[in-house]
Write a protein that holds these residues in place. Structure first.
Motif, PDB file in Angstrom:
ATOM      1  N   VAL A  40     -21.258  42.187  20.234  1.00 21.19           N
ATOM      2  CA  VAL A  40     -20.536  42.904  19.184  1.00 21.19           C
ATOM      3  C   VAL A  40     -21.503  43.147  18.031  1.00 21.19           C
ATOM      4  O   VAL A  40     -22.246  42.246  17.636  1.00 21.19           O
ATOM      5  N   ARG A  41     -21.471  44.363  17.484  1.00 16.40           N
ATOM      6  CA  ARG A  41     -22.306  44.702  16.333  1.00 16.40           C
ATOM      7  C   ARG A  41     -21.421  44.986  15.121  1.00 16.40           C
ATOM      8  O   ARG A  41     -20.482  45.786  15.200  1.00 16.40           O
ATOM      9  N   PHE A  42     -21.721  44.301  14.014  1.00 16.87           N
ATOM     10  CA  PHE A  42     -21.036  44.587  12.755  1.00 16.87           C
ATOM     11  C   PHE A  42     -21.831  45.629  11.986  1.00 16.87           C
ATOM     12  O   PHE A  42     -23.056  45.531  11.867  1.00 16.87           O
ATOM     13  N   ASN A  43     -21.133  46.606  11.458  1.00 18.91           N
ATOM     14  CA  ASN A  43     -21.798  47.729  10.783  1.00 18.91           C
ATOM     15  C   ASN A  43     -21.821  47.605   9.265  1.00 18.91           C
ATOM     16  O   ASN A  43     -22.367  48.475   8.581  1.00 18.91           O
ATOM     17  N   SER A  44     -21.229  46.534   8.742  1.00 17.44           N
ATOM     18  CA  SER A  44     -21.279  46.315   7.297  1.00 17.44           C
ATOM     19  C   SER A  44     -21.017  44.844   7.004  1.00 17.44           C
ATOM     20  O   SER A  44     -20.380  44.132   7.791  1.00 17.44           O
ATOM     21  N   HIS A  45     -21.526  44.390   5.837  1.00 16.96           N
ATOM     22  CA  HIS A  45     -21.255  43.012   5.408  1.00 16.96           C
ATOM     23  C   HIS A  45     -19.769  42.826   5.105  1.00 16.96           C
ATOM     24  O   HIS A  45     -19.219  41.744   5.318  1.00 16.96           O
ATOM     25  N   ALA A  46     -19.115  43.872   4.615  1.00 18.55           N
ATOM     26  CA  ALA A  46     -17.686  43.788   4.319  1.00 18.55           C
ATOM     27  C   ALA A  46     -16.881  43.525   5.591  1.00 18.55           C
ATOM     28  O   ALA A  46     -15.905  42.762   5.578  1.00 18.55           O
ATOM     29  N   ALA A  47     -17.282  44.133   6.699  1.00 21.19           N
ATOM     30  CA  ALA A  47     -16.595  43.912   7.973  1.00 21.19           C
ATOM     31  C   ALA A  47     -16.754  42.468   8.420  1.00 21.19           C
ATOM     32  O   ALA A  47     -15.804  41.842   8.898  1.00 21.19           O
ATOM     33  N   GLU A  48     -17.942  41.904   8.263  1.00 23.81           N
ATOM     34  CA  GLU A  48     -18.174  40.504   8.616  1.00 23.81           C
ATOM     35  C   GLU A  48     -17.279  39.589   7.792  1.00 23.81           C
ATOM     36  O   GLU A  48     -16.644  38.673   8.328  1.00 23.81           O
ATOM     37  N   ARG A  49     -17.239  39.813   6.482  1.00 31.75           N
ATOM     38  CA  ARG A  49     -16.421  38.972   5.605  1.00 31.75           C
ATOM     39  C   ARG A  49     -14.946  39.043   5.983  1.00 31.75           C
ATOM     40  O   ARG A  49     -14.241  38.027   6.013  1.00 31.75           O
ATOM     41  N   ALA A  50     -14.483  40.239   6.259  1.00 28.78           N
ATOM     42  CA  ALA A  50     -13.070  40.424   6.588  1.00 28.78           C
ATOM     43  C   ALA A  50     -12.693  39.628   7.838  1.00 28.78           C
ATOM     44  O   ALA A  50     -11.681  38.914   7.862  1.00 28.78           O
ATOM     45  N   VAL A  51     -13.495  39.740   8.884  1.00 29.18           N
ATOM     46  CA  VAL A  51     -13.208  39.026  10.132  1.00 29.18           C
ATOM     47  C   VAL A  51     -13.329  37.522   9.936  1.00 29.18           C
ATOM     48  O   VAL A  51     -12.535  36.745  10.480  1.00 29.18           O
ATOM     49  N   ALA A  52     -14.297  37.090   9.144  1.00 25.38           N
ATOM     50  CA  ALA A  52     -14.482  35.657   8.907  1.00 25.38           C
ATOM     51  C   ALA A  52     -13.252  35.033   8.254  1.00 25.38           C
ATOM     52  O   ALA A  52     -12.842  33.922   8.609  1.00 25.38           O
ATOM     53  N   LEU A  53     -12.626  35.734   7.329  1.00 27.33           N
ATOM     54  CA  LEU A  53     -11.529  35.171   6.552  1.00 27.33           C
ATOM     55  C   LEU A  53     -10.176  35.282   7.245  1.00 27.33           C
ATOM     56  O   LEU A  53      -9.296  34.445   7.035  1.00 27.33           O
TER      57      LEU A  53
END
Length: 425
Positions: A40-53
């Motif tokens: 899986v590739r994340f295309n933004s830091h915001a996407a990573e944060r959202a999934v993490a939380l």
């Protein structure tokens, strides 16, 4: 990589080969190296944060909106790996449990399915273009769990077997019984009962699209006199009825309305009547509907525990006369739907857009994996109002199912024809 997301994956993924390319282009891999590699590739830091939380909501949301891509494998493969590693404990981290507790507290509001709100919820999903459903459903447009009598059964065969299985439990043992179909969909179940079993059917739905198609199908089949379809809330339907059937609708009732649902069914069911409820359920205690499914696919929906259903049914005065749990059948049904949808994805994109296709792909994949590796099953619950309404052993179900199988053979006519043939023999 987001530290919370890394921690979550460190504790979650132990088997398989799962890699993530973070927003900075860095690659990390988890698992024991077995199986096909998935990335899986994340295309933004915001996407990573959202999934993490909030992964139960945000992973599907981020994928749908293009914030992440599956670059090795498929979304189904990714979800399968996650659920096989996590079992029923996908939300095992403390902050995830806190989110789920808050959702549990709020579910009375989310599922406050008044007649007006229920109609709005139905329109959100079931009034989508009919051409969309033609892409992946069977010819009869059965949008509920099929019944696979054989592992190699086609979707069409399994959906026909489902209708037989339900009809056998209703025991339509004489002509002209009056049947209510709550949540009749595009009319398939009602038309089967009217056409094959000579029942007088009233089907109710809150979907304009479903109503129009069901009425047209009844007219085309010459069954308009026997199969009446209405745009009507089940709470407004007046009886009495000899039989009540409801397939795939109870998930939209809302837990706060279970008492009203069963009380109304008990009120309009005749004293010697039979009711059959077919619904998705969970085999563990009461919980929450998947956050992504609730927000984007079935607003107001809820998948009940058996204890929640039974408690409300008991308070209504209905007698539980038979319980069957269908395991894996819905996973197989969803596999057919998912594969058919993906094979015609370009047509779905032409109807809507790429975002819609990603949403639908995630919905079908998440649903199938939940029925394979999480806590979802299907309940078939039979109710009566008297202990002596039905035979005291289950043999009549198998005998009726076999008789209906004969009716389902091409050119066999309906139950009245079969009874005349049996009498002549």
């Amino acid at each position: 990589m987001n530290r919370i997301l890394k921690y979550y994956l460190d504790t979650l993924i132990h088997t398989g080969t799962f890699s993530v390319i973070d927003a900075g282009g860095n690659l990390r891999t988890w698992g024991d190296g077995t199986g096909e590699p998935l990335t899986v590739r994340f295309n933004s830091h915001a996407a990573e944060r959202a999934v993490a939380l909030n992964p139960s909501l945000r992973f599907g949301e981020v994928y749908m909106n293009g914030g992440a891509d599956v670059v090795e494998g498929t979304m189904y493969d990714v979800l399968a790996l996650i659920f096989q590693n996590a079992g029923n404990h996908v939300t095992s981290r403390p902050w995830m449990r806190a989110i789920e507790r808050m959702r549990r507290v709020a579910r009375g509001i989310v599922q406050y399915n008044t007649p007006t709100r229920a109609r709005s919820n139905v329109k959100h999903h079931y009034d989508l273009s009919g051409a969309l459903y033609d892409l992946f459903l069977d010819e009869d447009r059965q949008y509920s769990c099929a019944y696979f009598e054989r592992p190699d059964a086609t979707l069409e065969e399994a959906q026909l077997a489902k209708k037989r299985h339900i009809a056998a439990k209703l025991r339509l043992d004489r002509d002209d019984l009056k049947v209510l179909d709550i949540g009749c969909g595009w009319g398939g179940m009602g038309l089967y009962l009217a056409g094959k079993l000579s029942a007088d059917v009233v089907g109710v739905t809150l979907s304009d699209e479903q109503l129009a198609i069901a009425r047209q199908r009844a007219e085309d089949a010459g069954l308009s006199e026997r199969a009446e379809f209405r745009l009507q809330d089940y709470r407004k339907t007046q009886g009495p009825f000899d039989r009540i059937v409801s397939v795939g609708m109870f998930e939209h009732v809302g837990v706060g309305f279970y008492d009203a649902y069963f009380s109304h069914c008990a009120e309009i069911l005749k004293d010697d009547g039979v009711m059959l409820l077919h619904t998705i359920g969970r085999y563990d205690p009461p919980g929450n509907t998947n956050a992504f499914i609730q927000k984007y696919i079935f607003p107001g929906g809820y998948i009940p525990a058996l204890s929640e259903v039974m408690a409300a049914a008991e308070r209504s005065g209905l007698i539980v006369s038979d319980v069957e749990i269908l395991r894996i059948h819905y996973a197989e049904t969803l596999k057919h739907w998912r594969e058919r949808f993906l094979s015609r994805r370009d047509e779905a994109k032409a109807l809507y857009d790429e975002r819609f296709c990603r949403m639908w792909e995630f919905y079908l994949a998440a649903s199938e994996t939940a029925f394979r590796w999480q806590d979802l099953v299907v309940f078939q619950l039979q109710f009566t109002k008297s202990l002596d309404t039905l035979p005291i052993t289950r043999g009549y179900m198998a005998a009726e199912e076999e008789r209906l199988r004969r009716l389902d053979e091409p050119g066999s006519g309906n139950v009245a024809d079969l009874r005349r043939c049996e009498a002549a023999e």
